[in-house]
Design a protein around this motif. Sequence first.
Motif, PDB file in Angstrom:
ATOM      1  N   MET A   1      -3.986 -12.659   6.515  1.00 37.37           N
ATOM      2  CA  MET A   1      -3.461 -11.666   4.900  1.00 37.37           C
ATOM      3  C   MET A   1      -5.103 -10.912   4.319  1.00 37.37           C
ATOM      4  O   MET A   1      -4.328  -9.889   3.482  1.00 37.37           O
ATOM      5  CB  MET A   1      -2.923 -12.303   4.426  1.00 37.37           C
ATOM      6  N   GLN A   2      -5.580 -11.426   4.586  1.00 39.00           N
ATOM      7  CA  GLN A   2      -6.779 -11.428   3.407  1.00 39.00           C
ATOM      8  C   GLN A   2      -7.833 -10.231   4.378  1.00 39.00           C
ATOM      9  O   GLN A   2      -8.738 -10.466   3.833  1.00 39.00           O
ATOM     10  CB  GLN A   2      -8.129 -12.678   3.478  1.00 39.00           C
ATOM     11  N   ASN A   3      -7.247  -9.589   5.282  1.00 42.35           N
ATOM     12  CA  ASN A   3      -8.208  -9.255   6.201  1.00 42.35           C
ATOM     13  C   ASN A   3      -7.521  -7.798   6.879  1.00 42.35           C
ATOM     14  O   ASN A   3      -6.792  -7.965   8.160  1.00 42.35           O
ATOM     15  CB  ASN A   3      -8.546 -10.583   7.611  1.00 42.35           C
ATOM     16  N   GLN A   4      -6.586  -6.910   6.197  1.00 45.01           N
ATOM     17  CA  GLN A   4      -6.037  -5.583   6.953  1.00 45.01           C
ATOM     18  C   GLN A   4      -6.359  -4.609   6.569  1.00 45.01           C
ATOM     19  O   GLN A   4      -5.743  -3.525   6.253  1.00 45.01           O
ATOM     20  CB  GLN A   4      -4.652  -6.046   5.088  1.00 45.01           C
ATOM     21  N   SER A   5      -8.190  -4.766   7.004  1.00 48.46           N
ATOM     22  CA  SER A   5      -8.298  -2.800   7.590  1.00 48.46           C
ATOM     23  C   SER A   5      -7.705  -2.493   8.228  1.00 48.46           C
ATOM     24  O   SER A   5      -7.094  -0.860   8.721  1.00 48.46           O
ATOM     25  CB  SER A   5      -9.911  -2.941   7.366  1.00 48.46           C
ATOM     26  N   SER A   6      -7.084  -2.979   9.400  1.00 50.31           N
ATOM     27  CA  SER A   6      -6.565  -1.951  10.873  1.00 50.31           C
ATOM     28  C   SER A   6      -5.122  -1.923  10.455  1.00 50.31           C
ATOM     29  O   SER A   6      -5.389   0.167  10.351  1.00 50.31           O
ATOM     30  CB  SER A   6      -6.577  -3.335  11.942  1.00 50.31           C
ATOM     31  N   GLN A   7      -4.728  -2.269   9.328  1.00 50.91           N
ATOM     32  CA  GLN A   7      -3.312  -2.049   8.831  1.00 50.91           C
ATOM     33  C   GLN A   7      -3.482  -0.616   7.991  1.00 50.91           C
ATOM     34  O   GLN A   7      -2.968   0.232   8.160  1.00 50.91           O
ATOM     35  CB  GLN A   7      -2.113  -2.942   8.074  1.00 50.91           C
ATOM     36  N   TRP A   8      -4.667  -0.401   7.012  1.00 47.97           N
ATOM     37  CA  TRP A   8      -4.521   0.936   6.202  1.00 47.97           C
ATOM     38  C   TRP A   8      -5.429   1.884   6.751  1.00 47.97           C
ATOM     39  O   TRP A   8      -5.663   2.644   6.964  1.00 47.97           O
ATOM     40  CB  TRP A   8      -5.592  -0.461   5.137  1.00 47.97           C
ATOM     41  N   LEU A   9      -6.273   1.283   8.400  1.00 44.39           N
ATOM     42  CA  LEU A   9      -6.939   2.626   9.107  1.00 44.39           C
ATOM     43  C   LEU A   9      -5.402   3.140   9.467  1.00 44.39           C
ATOM     44  O   LEU A   9      -5.351   4.502   9.659  1.00 44.39           O
ATOM     45  CB  LEU A   9      -7.852   1.998   9.891  1.00 44.39           C
ATOM     46  N   ASN A  10      -3.923   2.840  10.065  1.00 43.34           N
ATOM     47  CA  ASN A  10      -3.410   3.078  10.354  1.00 43.34           C
ATOM     48  C   ASN A  10      -2.441   3.616   9.807  1.00 43.34           C
ATOM     49  O   ASN A  10      -2.481   5.168   9.793  1.00 43.34           O
ATOM     50  CB  ASN A  10      -2.288   1.875  11.029  1.00 43.34           C
ATOM     51  N   VAL A  11      -2.613   3.478   8.451  1.00 49.84           N
ATOM     52  CA  VAL A  11      -2.045   4.242   6.869  1.00 49.84           C
ATOM     53  C   VAL A  11      -2.611   5.104   6.624  1.00 49.84           C
ATOM     54  O   VAL A  11      -1.753   6.685   6.463  1.00 49.84           O
ATOM     55  CB  VAL A  11      -1.871   3.630   5.755  1.00 49.84           C
ATOM     56  N   ARG A  12      -4.178   4.826   6.838  1.00 47.68           N
ATOM     57  CA  ARG A  12      -4.938   6.593   6.693  1.00 47.68           C
ATOM     58  C   ARG A  12      -4.626   7.977   7.921  1.00 47.68           C
ATOM     59  O   ARG A  12      -3.806   8.870   7.423  1.00 47.68           O
ATOM     60  CB  ARG A  12      -5.992   5.733   6.859  1.00 47.68           C
ATOM     61  N   ARG A  13      -4.650   6.966   9.135  1.00 48.58           N
ATOM     62  CA  ARG A  13      -4.115   7.756  10.051  1.00 48.58           C
ATOM     63  C   ARG A  13      -3.113   8.872   9.958  1.00 48.58           C
ATOM     64  O   ARG A  13      -2.456  10.125  10.156  1.00 48.58           O
ATOM     65  CB  ARG A  13      -4.245   7.470  11.163  1.00 48.58           C
ATOM     66  N   ASP A  14      -1.706   7.624   9.418  1.00 50.77           N
ATOM     67  CA  ASP A  14      -0.409   8.153   9.783  1.00 50.77           C
ATOM     68  C   ASP A  14       0.196   9.189   8.221  1.00 50.77           C
ATOM     69  O   ASP A  14       0.941   9.626   8.766  1.00 50.77           O
ATOM     70  CB  ASP A  14       0.460   7.027   9.545  1.00 50.77           C
ATOM     71  N   GLN A  15      -0.897   8.827   7.350  1.00 50.78           N
ATOM     72  CA  GLN A  15      -0.765   9.700   6.322  1.00 50.78           C
ATOM     73  C   GLN A  15       0.416   9.320   5.800  1.00 50.78           C
ATOM     74  O   GLN A  15       1.213  10.609   5.224  1.00 50.78           O
ATOM     75  CB  GLN A  15      -1.416  10.977   5.885  1.00 50.78           C
TER      76      GLN A  15
ATOM     77  N   ILE B   1      -8.627   3.542   0.670  1.00 49.04           N
ATOM     78  CA  ILE B   1      -8.956   4.443   1.822  1.00 49.04           C
ATOM     79  C   ILE B   1      -7.759   5.329   0.576  1.00 49.04           C
ATOM     80  O   ILE B   1      -7.978   6.903   1.545  1.00 49.04           O
ATOM     81  CB  ILE B   1      -8.227   3.806   2.819  1.00 49.04           C
ATOM     82  N   ARG B   2      -8.258   5.066  -0.375  1.00 49.52           N
ATOM     83  CA  ARG B   2      -7.682   6.114  -1.018  1.00 49.52           C
ATOM     84  C   ARG B   2      -6.664   6.848  -1.189  1.00 49.52           C
ATOM     85  O   ARG B   2      -6.020   7.688  -1.423  1.00 49.52           O
ATOM     86  CB  ARG B   2      -9.238   7.450  -1.311  1.00 49.52           C
ATOM     87  N   TYR B   3      -5.380   5.849  -1.205  1.00 51.19           N
ATOM     88  CA  TYR B   3      -4.242   6.000  -1.383  1.00 51.19           C
ATOM     89  C   TYR B   3      -4.070   6.940  -2.448  1.00 51.19           C
ATOM     90  O   TYR B   3      -3.982   5.893  -3.005  1.00 51.19           O
ATOM     91  CB  TYR B   3      -3.862   4.745  -0.727  1.00 51.19           C
ATOM     92  N   PRO B   4      -3.043   7.253  -2.233  1.00 50.65           N
ATOM     93  CA  PRO B   4      -2.297   7.890  -3.816  1.00 50.65           C
ATOM     94  C   PRO B   4      -1.312   6.392  -4.551  1.00 50.65           C
ATOM     95  O   PRO B   4      -0.487   5.858  -4.099  1.00 50.65           O
ATOM     96  CB  PRO B   4      -1.273   9.037  -3.680  1.00 50.65           C
TER      97      PRO B   4
END
Lengths: 264, 318, 414, 282, 359
Positions: free
Chosen positions: C187-201, C224-227
Amino acid sequence: MRAPSDQATGEQLLAVENISLSFGGVKAIRDVSFDIRRGEIRAIIGPNGAGKTSMLNVINGFYHPQEGVITYRGNRRSKMKPYEAAMQGIARTFQNVALFRGMTTLDNIMAGRTLKMHRGFFWQCLYWGPAQREEVEHRQKVEEIIDFLEIQAIRKTPVGRLPYGLQKRVELARALAMEPELLLLDEPMAGMNLEEKEDMSRFILDVNQQLGTTIALIEHDMGVVMDLSDRVVVLDHGVKIADGTPDAVQSNQDVIDAYLGVAH
Amino acid sequence: MDLLYRILVDPFVQMAGMPDFFLQVIWEGFVAGVLYSLIALGFVLIFKASGVFNFAQGIMVVFAALTLVGLHALGLPAYVALILTIAVMGVLAVAVERVIFRHLVNQPDIILLMATIGLTYFLIGLGEFVFGGNPKVMITAQLGLPTGSTAIDVLGGLVILQHIDIAAAVIAIIMVATLGVFFNKTRIGRALRAVADDHQAALSVGISLEQIWVIVWFAAGIVALATGIMWGARSDVSFALEIVAFKALPVLILGGFTSIPGAIVGGLIIGIGEKIGEIYWGPLVGGGIESWLAYVIALIFLLFRPQGLFGERIIERV
Amino acid sequence: QDTVYIPLLSYRTGPFAGSGIPIANGMSDYLNLLNERDGGINGVRIVVEECETGYDTQKGVECYESVKAKNPLVINPYSTGITLQVIPKAAVDKIPVLSMAYGLSASAIGEVFPWVFNPPATYWDGASAIIKYISEREGGLDKLSGKKIGYIFLDAGYGREPIPLLEQLAKDYGFTLLQYPVPAQEMQNQSSQWLNVRRDQPDYMVMWGWGAMNPTAVKEAVKIRYPMDKFIGVWWSGGDDDARAGGEQAKGYKTVNLQGVGDGFQAIQDIKKLLVDTGKSQTPASMLGENLYNRGVYNSVLMAEAIRVAQEITGKKVIDAADMRIGLENLEISEERWKEIGLEGFAPPIKVTCTDHNGHHPVYIAEWDGQKWVQVSEWFAPMTDVVQPLLEAAAKEYVAKNAPWPARTEECRQ
Amino acid sequence: MSSVAAQPVPATPAIAEPVLSVNNIEVIYDHVILVLKGVSLTVPEGGIVALLGANGAGKTTTLKAVSNLLRAERGDVTKGSIVFRGERVEALSPNQLVRRGCIQVMEGRHCFGHLTVEENLLTGAFTRRDGAAAIRSDLEMVYSYFPRLKERRQSLAGYTSGGEQQMCAIGRAMMARPKMILLDEPSMGLAPQLVEEIFEIVRQLNGNEGVSFLLAEQNTNMALRYAGYGYILENGRVVLDGDAATLRENEDVKEFYLGIGGGERRSFRDVKSYRRRKRWLS
Amino acid sequence: MLYREAGQFKTSYEADQAVFPILQDRIGVMVILAVAVAIPFFASNFVLASIMIPFLIFALATIGLNVLTGYAGQLSLGTGAFMGVGAYSCYKLTTFFPDVNIIVLVLLSGLFSAGIGMVFGLPSLRIKGLYLAVTTLAAQFFLEWCFIRIPWLYNYNHSGAIEVPERTGFGGVVLTGPAATPFVRYFVVLAIVVAMTIIVKNILRGRIGRSWMMIRDMDIAAELIGVRPLVAKLSAFAVSSYICGVAGAMMVFFWLGAAEASAFAISLSFQILFMAILGGLGSLIGCFFGSAFIWALPVVLRLVLPSVGIQIGAETVEHLTQMIIGALIILFLIVEPHGLARLWQIAKEKLRVWPFPYA
Ligand SMILES: Nc1ncnc2c1ncn2[C@@H]1O[C@H](COP(=O)(O)OP(=O)(O)OP(=O)(O)O)[C@@H](O)[C@H]1O
Ligand SMILES: Nc1ncnc2c1ncn2[C@@H]1O[C@H](COP(=O)(O)OP(=O)(O)OP(=O)(O)O)[C@@H](O)[C@H]1O
Ligand SMILES: [Mg+2]
Ligand SMILES: [Mg+2]
């Protein structure tokens, strides 16, 4: 008492040939050969770190020598698993007592009979019936050994609490319970006083004579070695420096220099 | 065939196709690894000095961070709160030695482990009692830690570096270096390893277990505080942080329980490995494999080196 | 004096305490307010007792068993896991379960689950509302085609529940659904998920998180500067602390909401005056009016109103659990009623019926302005037409799988 | 059996200020097992005192009671007092005791398996504050006593042979430069030549540096040759004590501990049947 | 003077090898069993459903872990997942064989976790001690992931949970499901736990149990005596996982009534491990003590604390309970490090020598 010369004619039980063993840079054993004949007491002596314990470890498969062959009961082998050695009738005691500390004396000795028990898992679950019969049968054998070694009083004591000397005795009992053909004893009398050594010597002789067990013995007490053994092999820095009857070995100058210090 | 392609080829095609993103993945893995190492470091210290796996390390992290934030909330300036928190960790170290470990000299490791579990229960209860269970925000800025991020333009894309992550890496490296020197180059270091081997023999040569234990628990307390600040800055300061401590397990196991450099190297391998695994192979099975990937990575390494990468050899001799 | 007993299965400890505390505070404050201010409901005081579950199913079941013996009117499990456990027991023990906007979505079907209530909306309503909101921003449902919508969720029953509906909508409207599961221990360690978000946009991000997962996700999104204004959480991801953790940059983060926020409501002011200021509440003054706090208040309003309805229908003053069920089945809070109880504009009119234990009530979108939540959309209805058949199918399936599931014997009293 | 004619140090424990005196102590393990039932002994300044007795008599327990290692075994001194150089020491921690100059070599080696031989030796100097140079030179001294250790200095102690570990344990204690050493079965597992050497080292340390020794030993023969005074322990009680010379002449000691009953050394082969142990106490 | 074995002579090895060779112990066990059978007739449903049933189930799981960790010396942190395997297999079995008696299915489901346990036990040949924890942890997290990710396991339920259907047996008695009374469930659980305990005891005192303990105490020596490490370790993994699997199935079917994957999370593994250590590794009676301490005591404390003190909040009770449990754990360890079972044993030894303080 048998004359040593009888032994010389005994059939060969185990032979090690040109064994070499090293750990990284440390050469624990270098090109050692000797044999053990059926029914004899064979002593292995030598200064500390000479490679005696390592030799026993090689014989029962715990260490695998880099070079050399071992012939046991006529079968040559170079590598085997420790439990296979146990199945072929090699039992041993350890220099640093290696008892099962969480178990009682009785269980420790019963442990020695593991290989002789065969009841399957199902019967073990049920216990009553065949498993119990087997257990009682072996318990009888174990009790004989307990009587023999005079450790009745500590049957139910956890071995961790026993004084050192008794632990050694339990270890011997455990090895005997395996009914081995070849018994390897690593300093069985270290840390015992004279009286206890006498007792232990008696046990060893009895095992050897009454049960016909072949024994390989490592011991630093020269009195014991000279009195008990039929033949002695001397190691020093991993090299065999002498092999022969106790008297011959005792007067060998190399042995005196390397090990005995002064003639005993 | 298609499956094989997706397992064996496609991930690499992706890596090569978006090198900037790959770089970002590595960086994130690196940062995560550094943070894992910080947790693992706390474990290593105590393991080295007593052979005990300190179950309470996770809660110590929470406890330290909460104390810091709590003291600050009372109106103390951030640095005063920081110093006071360090003092509190010192008191905890002394108390742990006095109340618990002094009475458990020479007991089997598993017993000491259990004692730290008792300690965990106690600290959770105490911590929630004193600070309440609601999450708090780490006082990152007040402590002078950098916030914000920098985007670097490389390989045809952006790699975003968080300043706090850079700070975490720097702090972790300083910490590992100091502790490494302290414990390896001083006689205390040797004494520590001696204690871990055999309490009674260590006592017999005059090593004071009391002193050693206070020192390492204090050091572990400070490491816990640093960990708490960094993880707290990442999410928030709450008792959920305790779960993060599990991540130290594969790191420790991989690095070897007794090695300070092992904690760092193990952390980095796990951190980077699990990120790459999750991003490039995770989608094949629907993602979320990070939860067990770390253990599998550690397991594979262990099959080749059963004592971990830097762990002490397991002595087998009769 | 006459009393009724309402246990609250709360969690002020453990990893989910961050979300659990404001809810527990809101729930108990409102009930206590009724006691303090009105002397109870029609003269019947409410004995409120919390049982600490720590969001742990084992303890939850223990709490259930321990309160069961004290004749509770209704059970509020406040955890999907615990809800699932008590649902089958409810019919046997004859204690209604109120799982407000959580739990088993299918329990909206009153024919099958006479003892379970989950107003005002189900997760499927929530998910459909979010998609509806997105489509409106894009200018119509047909504009969704070709869009990528990311779904980040707690990898557990709770987070997985909306997936069938989202998949259905993706098929219907031609958008791509990208899933980012977050394992509970990560839960407190989501960097992979958000990296994926960054890639998939993805064009939009939808979140089903709880506890410590929420603030971490918001922070990672910032990282990741997601809007942020394209990042929408379910109502359980709308804690003030969750958004606050993201700092300034979290501005724009959205949540679909069920009730009003802020302490401007009369009832909340009463709580402040009668309970908080007099030290009779555990709530810090700053927490009053926060989103999850008000959610807790809402939950208690539902119970209080159901008690009132039950008293009316049965004519008893001191009602029991069976009466409470009847009360819940006839629960109705009209606009005027909201006003009467000092919560004007707090929520749309509520109606629960024998067949529909949920109501699929309207929701709205709230946005974090850096300090607090503000309403940025009108109240609007979820896509009930899509949701209802799914619910019915799910309920049927539940019955089939849990055969022999007892048929409803409770008559529908009005 | 020839012997190095060792002149026993004339011991007069009553006169010389004792460095250690143990008065009537009682030890209980685990709250239930009573092991020592009132043991008293004194070690004179600069003396070598031997503690003899069968397995399980309580020798190790006595030594541990002195060095305060008992607590680590969940044992307790419940009665009596222990005075080391004029100070009651029962309440001290082992480390304070080492700082005061009393160190124990534990039975069963207890080397630190994961440390190299040299590191093991260096841990012995943990309490010393007299600088690296002094420690270095003592290290060389230990190596000169035990050349074998020098050969194996870089190997992990856990992998060395039994005898090497024993040397390591003794060397480690010497590194502390103690005033008094409690030696528990130093000869165990050592080659005969080394046993002699160890006892020679004991004598040298004793003669040159005035180190006192309390020595629990099974090798009675050796022990009584080097010690000045001896105590015989049985079942947790002192059953006989006296000058080493006197003890050596005692018929019972001869019979049971020296194996020279009837004037001649018996062969181990000739011990026919198990004798009933004669005991001073039954 | 009551607890004396003097005068009780054993005339055969059978008698000597009995589980309770001393008369007083036999009486004690009979009394405990009698009480266990009598409890439901006096106790409230709450006591049965929330204290006794979970207590027994946890005790069984602890026995499972103890076989592996306490007797065979292989540390496991994957108990929770192995329990999960039992629960999920039992759930699948009930869907495939709706007409078979549920107790049979519960007992069968253990076989699946035994198989999986053996797979994860394989690395134990090479990896030892604390390091072995990594394999069991991998098992824990991987299986947990499977419980969520393989919808087939939970019959594609939207809730992602397994729900216990109603099953009857023994002529129409409702055994599982919401309609099963705590009374019935308690007896089923009690019967299974007692039977399994006896079987485990039998295994432990025979050859197989001894070979586990040999591996635990000194694996090298054990091998030199002829124990095959592979067989011994894997059999320990199998038996242990079997028991854990059964306990897991019982946990869902006779206690919780429904479960999500999170019910078998690592916290459950730790909970069971605490029970095993605190009760005493390598002791069967200790499993019951440990389970009582870690499960039942907090429940009782939570009930008792509010009634003695001033009115305090539910969470404060929880905090206090945790602190008390923590302090008690530490206290017990200081008094007796080897767990409650050892404390029990010392108490018996004291009784034996009473009125003298020591032997
Ligand atoms: N596993 C091992 N790894 C490294 N070195 C080893 C290992 N086993 C033995 N040695 C080394 O091999 C040498 C021989 O050891 P061994 O134990 O055989 O001696 P020993 O003759 O039994 O001596 P002692 O009489 O002291 O017991 C020693 O120097 C020891 O350090
Ligand atoms: N930790 C312990 N717990 C319980 N009993 C113990 C413990 N240590 C020793 N004992 C008991 O105390 C008695 C004395 O033991 P001790 O080790 O002092 O004998 P010892 O004279 O040194 O014997 P040895 O010559 O065999 O070393 C023995 O009977 C032993 O069983
Ligand atoms: Mg040797
Ligand atoms: Mg001794």
